[in-house]
Each structure stands twice: as structure tokens, then as C-alpha cells.
Enzyme design. Structure first.
Site, PDB file in Angstrom:
ATOM      1  N   ASP A   1       0.844  -1.206   0.000  1.00  0.00           N
ATOM      2  CA  ASP A   1       0.000   0.000   0.000  1.00  0.00           C
ATOM      3  C   ASP A   1       0.879   1.257   0.000  1.00  0.00           C
ATOM      4  OD1 ASP A   1      -2.755  -1.456   1.419  1.00  0.00           O
ATOM      5  OD2 ASP A   1      -0.802  -2.326   1.721  1.00  0.00           O
TER       6      ASP A   1
ATOM      7  N   HIS B   1      -3.654  -3.996   6.322  1.00  0.00           N
ATOM      8  CA  HIS B   1      -3.565  -4.091   4.860  1.00  0.00           C
ATOM      9  C   HIS B   1      -5.001  -4.372   4.410  1.00  0.00           C
ATOM     10  CE1 HIS B   1      -2.528  -5.217   0.808  1.00  0.00           C
ATOM     11  NE2 HIS B   1      -2.957  -6.439   0.982  1.00  0.00           N
TER      12      HIS B   1
END
Ligand code: NAD
Length: 312
Positions: free
Chosen positions: A147, A174
Site C-alpha cells: 500500500d 492491509h
């Protein structure tokens, strides 16, 4: 230096990590393990044949014994969500798989550093820690490193600046509750907002919009999966970078998922914050001077994970 890296799961992600590693000089030996032995055999053969024009590297498939003396073990095995299946149902299946793997691999490679990639990565990192008997400081979940890569690539592209100058992180799960601690983000020492408004060549057309940016990061995986069926290149590069950091002689900072012991007031949950990692695994966490709102977001994200752990 000779380094051995074992990858469990020779699917899209595992095979792409192995392929990416085969183009680097950080490992001299790669092992692929999969319950689908033919798939592991085929991937190992294909990757090995592609190394003919580089310095020698061994690429083999095998069972758990083949992982003996690994410096790093990467876990990418798992099953994908089927239509109609809830996230919790899928989590329970992947928890079962990692529990099984944990016992076998911990016996074969008790001294390795471990990178968990399979999803839901924060939960599986937690389960692996509890089940494997491997010391916590030797286990990291890839967490929000992917990310963070997505965030940095977007900011770099929009501001027409090298991502090396972009210092910004994704914290938390996540998944859907991840967030950007903007108070700690900058481009070459300048707040991201100021950079967009003052220095970006696109300042007249692209505005700094934190909601749009985090939405881009959170939905990127889904967009790639909708378009091509799976995500594997960006995660492979992110995981190979983690391997480099773990095998390097010095410590580095990465956003990875590790067990919290009071950091930001969190306990007994694996979640991503900026973490010092190096040859001895997890060395420390950097406690940033976050705003109250950012700490609240981190707590909310950790709570989503804690609730999931309680349900499994
Ligand atoms: P895939 O279906 O292509 O591959 C999974 C592989 O795991 C298959 O080859 C399967 O045979 C193997 N496997 C299943 N059970 C096993 C077991 N008990 N032992 C050994 N191997 C076993 O899936 P993929 O696209 O490669 O994704 C793998 C995992 O990585 C998924 O959980 C996915 O969600 C996750 N992922 C994580 C990130 C991240 O940022 N953390 C990014 C992308 C994908």
C-alpha cells in the site's frame, strides 16, 4: 554471500517473487514449495532456465525438507475468495492452511526470517506467530508495504518527482481501514499539500485531495484484480525489497505488520507502523508524533483486526 530463500506457495504471487529474485543478486538458492507439486516443478524449471545468462543461481521445487537452512522463508500460499463466500469464511480457511504450514516449516527452517504475504496478511502473521514457535522478532507480515508503494507511486506520478523523494507511509491494516499519517509525510522536507500547491508541474490540474488519494490506495488491489484476475508484480517487488532489507548489513525502516506491545497503546495485534528491520529481523518501531485523529484511525484499524482474531 550465499543466501537461501524459500517460497511457500508457487501461485501468481509466489512464482513472481521467485522470478523477481532470480533477476537480483541477493539470493543464490531459491526453493519453491506448493501442495500443487506440478505447479512448483513447472515454475522452478521455467525460472531456472531464464537464469542462463546470469551468475549461477539454484532454483528448485521440493517439500519442507528442502527449506532447511533457509535465510528467509516467504509464505504466499492460500486460496482466493469464492463467489458468495464471506471474508470471515475465507479467513478461517487460510488460517487453517497457515497453521498446518507453520508446524512443518518451523521444524525445517527454525532459524530463518519469515515474511508472511498471504491474506488477510495481518491476521495470518498473528496466527503464524502463535503457531510456529518462531520468535516474534523473526516474523514480519508484508502488511502495508504494498500500500505504501501504491501511495508513493501515485504521489510521485502526480507531482512529477522521483518516488525516492517521497516520504509517505500507509499505516494500519492491509485493507479497508488503512490510512495515511499525513502529519509524517513529506516530499523533500515539504508537506505533501504544499508540494502539490507550490512545486508540482501539475498544480493547475491536480489538487491535493487526501480522500481521493487514500481511496486510490485502498481500491487499487480490487481494480487490478477486476482487470487482470490477480495482483502480483507490485507485491513481488515490495517483498523482494523486504528481503533486501532483511539481508542487508544495516537497519532500514519499512511499514510491515508486527506484533504490538504497547506501541501507540496497542497490544496483542499485528498491524503496520514504521518499523526498523534488518539482519536480525524486527529491531524496533518508530513512534511518530501522530495527531489525535491519526492515532484514532490506527486504533480503529487495529480494532478491525482484533475483532477478526476474536472471531477465529
Ligand atoms: P494463487 O491461487 O495463484 O496461489 C496460491 C498457491 O498456494 C497455489 O499454488 C496453491 O496450490 C498454494 N497452496 C494452497 N494451500 C497450500 C498449502 N497448504 N501448502 C502449500 N501451498 C499451498 O494465489 P496468489 O494470487 O499467488 O495469492 C497468494 C496469496 O497472496 C493470497 O492469499 C493473496 O490474497 C495474497 N496476496 C497478498 C498481497 C499482500 O499485499 N499481502 C498482495 C497480493 C496477494
Amino acid at each position: 554471500m550465499a543466501n537461501k530463500i524459500t517460497i511457500i506457495g508457487a501461485g501468481s504471487v509466489g512464482a513472481t517473487i521467485a522470478y523477481t529474485l532470480s533477476n537480483e543478486t541477493i539470493a543464490t538458492e531459491l526453493v519453491l514449495i506448493d501442495i500443487n507439486k506440478k505447479k512448483a516443478d513447472g515454475e522452478a524449471m521455467d525460472i531456472l532456465q531464464g537464469t542462463a545468462f546470469r551468475d549461477p543461481i539454484t532454483v528448485v521445487s521440493g517439500d519442507y525438507d528442502a527449506a532447511k537452512d533457509s535465510d528467509i522463508v516467504i509464505i504466499t500460499s492460500g486460496v482466493a475468495r469464492k463467489p458468495g463466500q464471506t471474508r470471515l469464511e475465507l479467513t478461517k480457511i487460510n488460517v487453517g492452511i497457515i497453521k498446518d504450514i507453520a508446524k512443518n516449516i518451523a521444524q525445517a527452517a527454525p532459524n530463518a526470517l519469515y515474511i508472511i504475504v498471504s491474506n488477510p496478511v495481518d491476521i495470518l502473521t498473528y496466527v503464524f506467530m502463535k503457531e510456529s514457535g518462531i520468535p516474534e522478532n523473526r516474523i514480519i507480515g508484508s502488511g502495508t508495504s504494498l500500500d505504501t508503494a501504491r501511495l508513493r507511486s501515485l504521489l510521485a506520478e502526480e507531482c512529477c518527482i522521483s518516488s525516492k523523494n517521497v516520504h509517505a507511509y500507509i499505516f494500519g491494516e492491509h485493507g479497508d481501514s488503512s490510512f495515511v499519517p499525513w502529519s509524517a509525510a513529506h516530499i523533500a522536507g515539504i508537506s505533501i499539500k504544499e508540494y502539490y500547491e507550490k512545486y508540482s508541474p501539475n498544480k493547475d490540474t491536480i489538487t491535493f485531495d487526501p480522500e481521493r488519494i487514500i481511496n486510490y490506495v485502498r481500491t487499487s488491489g480490487g481494480v487490478v484484480i477486476a482487470n487482470k484476475g490477480a495482483t502480483f508484480y507490485a507485491i513481488a517487488v515490495s517483498v523482494v525489497r523486504l528481503c533486501k532489507l532483511l539481508l542487508s548489513a544495516h537497519n532500514s525502516v519499512a511499514t510491515v505488520s508486527t506484533m504490538m506491545h504497547g506501541e501507540y497503546g496497542l497490544n496483542d495485534v499485528c498491524v503496520s507502523v514504521s518499523t526498523v528491520i534488518g539482519p536480525k529481523g524486527v529491531q524496533d518501531r518508530i513512534i511518530l508524533d501522530l495527531t489525535d485523529e491519526e492515532v484514532e484511525k490506527l486504533h480503529y484499524s487495529a480494532k478491525q483486526l482484533r475483532d477478526m482474531i476474536d472471531q477465529i
